[in-house]
Design a protein around this motif. Structure first.
Motif, PDB file in Angstrom:
ATOM      1  N   ASP A   1      -4.816  -5.718  -1.436  1.00  0.00           N
ATOM      2  CA  ASP A   1      -3.830  -6.378  -2.289  1.00  0.00           C
ATOM      3  C   ASP A   1      -3.553  -7.783  -1.761  1.00  0.00           C
ATOM      4  OD1 ASP A   1      -1.929  -6.632  -4.366  1.00  0.00           O
ATOM      5  OD2 ASP A   1      -0.305  -5.921  -3.074  1.00  0.00           O
TER       6      ASP A   1
ATOM      7  N   GLY B   1       0.833  -1.195   0.000  1.00  0.00           N
ATOM      8  CA  GLY B   1       0.000   0.000   0.000  1.00  0.00           C
ATOM      9  C   GLY B   1       0.865   1.243   0.000  1.00  0.00           C
ATOM     10  N   GLU B   2       0.341   2.304  -0.598  1.00  0.00           N
ATOM     11  CA  GLU B   2       1.101   3.553  -0.700  1.00  0.00           C
ATOM     12  C   GLU B   2       0.294   4.720  -0.162  1.00  0.00           C
ATOM     13  OE1 GLU B   2       3.476   6.238  -4.080  1.00  0.00           O
ATOM     14  OE2 GLU B   2       2.170   4.590  -4.708  1.00  0.00           O
TER      15      GLU B   2
ATOM     16  N   GLU C   1      -5.564   0.283   3.626  1.00  0.00           N
ATOM     17  CA  GLU C   1      -6.637  -0.378   2.867  1.00  0.00           C
ATOM     18  C   GLU C   1      -6.097  -0.996   1.582  1.00  0.00           C
ATOM     19  OE1 GLU C   1     -10.230   2.633   4.343  1.00  0.00           O
ATOM     20  OE2 GLU C   1      -9.465   2.744   2.290  1.00  0.00           O
ATOM     21  N   MET C   2      -5.190  -0.296   0.933  1.00  0.00           N
ATOM     22  CA  MET C   2      -4.584  -0.798  -0.297  1.00  0.00           C
ATOM     23  C   MET C   2      -3.815  -2.087  -0.035  1.00  0.00           C
ATOM     24  SD  MET C   2      -2.052   1.358  -2.879  1.00  0.00           S
ATOM     25  CE  MET C   2      -3.012   2.858  -2.662  1.00  0.00           C
ATOM     26  N   ALA C   3      -3.008  -2.070   1.015  1.00  0.00           N
ATOM     27  CA  ALA C   3      -2.220  -3.259   1.348  1.00  0.00           C
ATOM     28  C   ALA C   3      -3.117  -4.428   1.754  1.00  0.00           C
ATOM     29  CB  ALA C   3      -1.235  -2.925   2.476  1.00  0.00           C
TER      30      ALA C   3
ATOM     31  N   CYS D   1      -5.556   5.105   3.451  1.00  0.00           N
ATOM     32  CA  CYS D   1      -5.592   4.556   2.093  1.00  0.00           C
ATOM     33  C   CYS D   1      -4.492   3.519   1.899  1.00  0.00           C
ATOM     34  CB  CYS D   1      -5.439   5.695   1.079  1.00  0.00           C
ATOM     35  SG  CYS D   1      -5.544   5.166  -0.643  1.00  0.00           S
ATOM     36  N   ALA D   2      -3.303   3.810   2.409  1.00  0.00           N
ATOM     37  CA  ALA D   2      -2.184   2.876   2.264  1.00  0.00           C
ATOM     38  C   ALA D   2      -2.494   1.539   2.928  1.00  0.00           C
ATOM     39  CB  ALA D   2      -0.919   3.484   2.858  1.00  0.00           C
TER      40      ALA D   2
ATOM     41  N   THR E   1      -3.549   1.009  -8.480  1.00  0.00           N
ATOM     42  CA  THR E   1      -4.739   0.778  -7.658  1.00  0.00           C
ATOM     43  C   THR E   1      -5.911   1.603  -8.167  1.00  0.00           C
ATOM     44  OG1 THR E   1      -3.280   0.395  -5.768  1.00  0.00           O
ATOM     45  CG2 THR E   1      -5.617   0.727  -5.297  1.00  0.00           C
TER      46      THR E   1
END
Length: 356
Positions: free
Chosen positions: A111, A49-50, A106-108, A103-104, A305
């Motif tokens: 993923d 996540g970023e 949630e992204m991770a 956001c980072a 993403t």
């Protein structure tokens, strides 16, 4: 064994120099200063996540994102990635102002979870489209540079060009004339980043019309809280008006719908997080408000993403996801294939992006 149980979380700065300053009406950036989150599950799967903070837009910077994410580590260890919605809710209750950090995470989580399910993220979100086309943004530069850039971009295949405006009306008009000269067949979008008053924005569009320039879109013409001012602009032009900085949350989207101040909402995952972005899209669709997707200064990970998000949901009228970095300088590889101006989604599980 619970396959999606989180066993390890790592957080590290993600610093990448930009070849040229990224300049908008309310500031300039010379480097990408983001944060990378890596989540490891008990099954060995890793999710990336970023966080891409942009202080003039969301009030966050790399230091605040690092601090927030570091404080989240004890909470995440032992949780399940499959519980991403509940985890998102809990994080928002505590860190409601730290959208890029949330956001980072949630992204991770997503993923890692979709890798475990062995499906691409865009399919998880619906798989509406397998290819999307992006515009390309020309920053606030001199007219001669804007003309040269527009010509090069048109030759590369871009059909829509976006430019930043809002610092100087005269300079903005000259830049747009130069872009039109360099790429006469390209559509033009405008992004004022809150740079105008309502009367200035209306006058600006009138001047453009006299110069035979009709934009496809006018994004965030006035300050973000001035919904009535944005509505005044919308009511005095046939050019579609998009709300960007005005909408960070689903509550903001509801306010736009209630006031009728915008024709479209620009969703940026770094403004809202992934889960909140789904709610914003649902509200926009229910209110017959068009959808646009944009980005901050993300690497390939964050951009990919957003590509998955737009392709998964489908129906986005404007795609503003142009890459900021030379592929050689990217710290990541793979992900959706990019052949300007199109992103092609692949069957790779998760976001599909790997560290080099």
């Amino acid at each position: 064994m619970d396959a999606t149980k989180i066993t390890h979380v790592s957080i590290e700065p993600l610093n990448i120099p930009l070849e040229a300053p990224f300049t908008i009406a309310i500031g300039a950036k010379h480097n990408i200063e983001n944060v990378l989150v890596t989540i490891q599950l008990e099954n060995g799967v890793q999710g990336y996540g970023e966080a891409a903070p942009l202080e003039p837009i969301n009030g966050e910077n790399q230091a605040t994102a690092l601090a927030t994410l570091t404080s989240c580590k004890p909470f995440l260890i032992g949780q399940k990635a499959s519980d991403y919605r509940q985890l998102s809710k809990q994080l928002k209750n505590v860190f409601w102002a730290q959208a890029t950090a949330r956001c980072a995470i949630e992204m991770a989580l997503l993923d890692a979870y979709t890798k475990t399910l062995e499906i691409p993220l865009f399919q998880f979100w619906g798989g509406a489209e397998h290819q999307i086309e992006t515009d390309y943004t020309i920053d606030i530069v001199a007219p001669i540079t804007a003309r040269e850039n527009a010509q090069k971009l048109a030759q590369q295949g871009y059909k829509t060009l976006k430019t930043k405006v809002g610092k100087s009306l005269k300079d903005d008009v000259n830049r747009l004339l130069a872009i039109k000269e360099g790429a006469p067949d390209c559509r033009i979008m405008l992004d004022a980043n809150q740079g105008y008053t309502p009367s200035e924005a209306i006058h600006f569009l009138e001047v453009l019309e006299k110069n035979d320039i009709r934009p496809e879109l006018f994004e965030q013409p006035v300050v973000k809280h001035d919904l009535q001012g944005m509505k005044l602009v919308k009511e005095n032009t046939s050019v579609p008006v998009a709300a960007d900085e005005t909408v960070f949350t689903s509550a903001d989207a509801l306010a736009v719908a209630r006031t009728g101040c915008a024709d479209l909402i620009n969703i940026k995952l770094m403004k809202s997080g992934l889960i909140e972005a789904l709610d914003i899209a649902a509200i926009a669709r229910s209110a017959n408000i068009g959808l646009m997707i944009g980005c901050m200064l993300e690497s390939k990970l964050g951009l990919s993403t957003s590509v998955h998000f737009a392709a998964g949901l489908g129906g986005f009228q404007f795609i503003d996801l142009d890459p900021h970095l030379d592929p050689e300088k990217e710290p990541f590889k793979d992900g959706p294939a990019f052949n300007a101006p199109n992103y092609q989604l692949t069957n790779d599980a998760g976001i599909g992006v790997r560290k080099k």
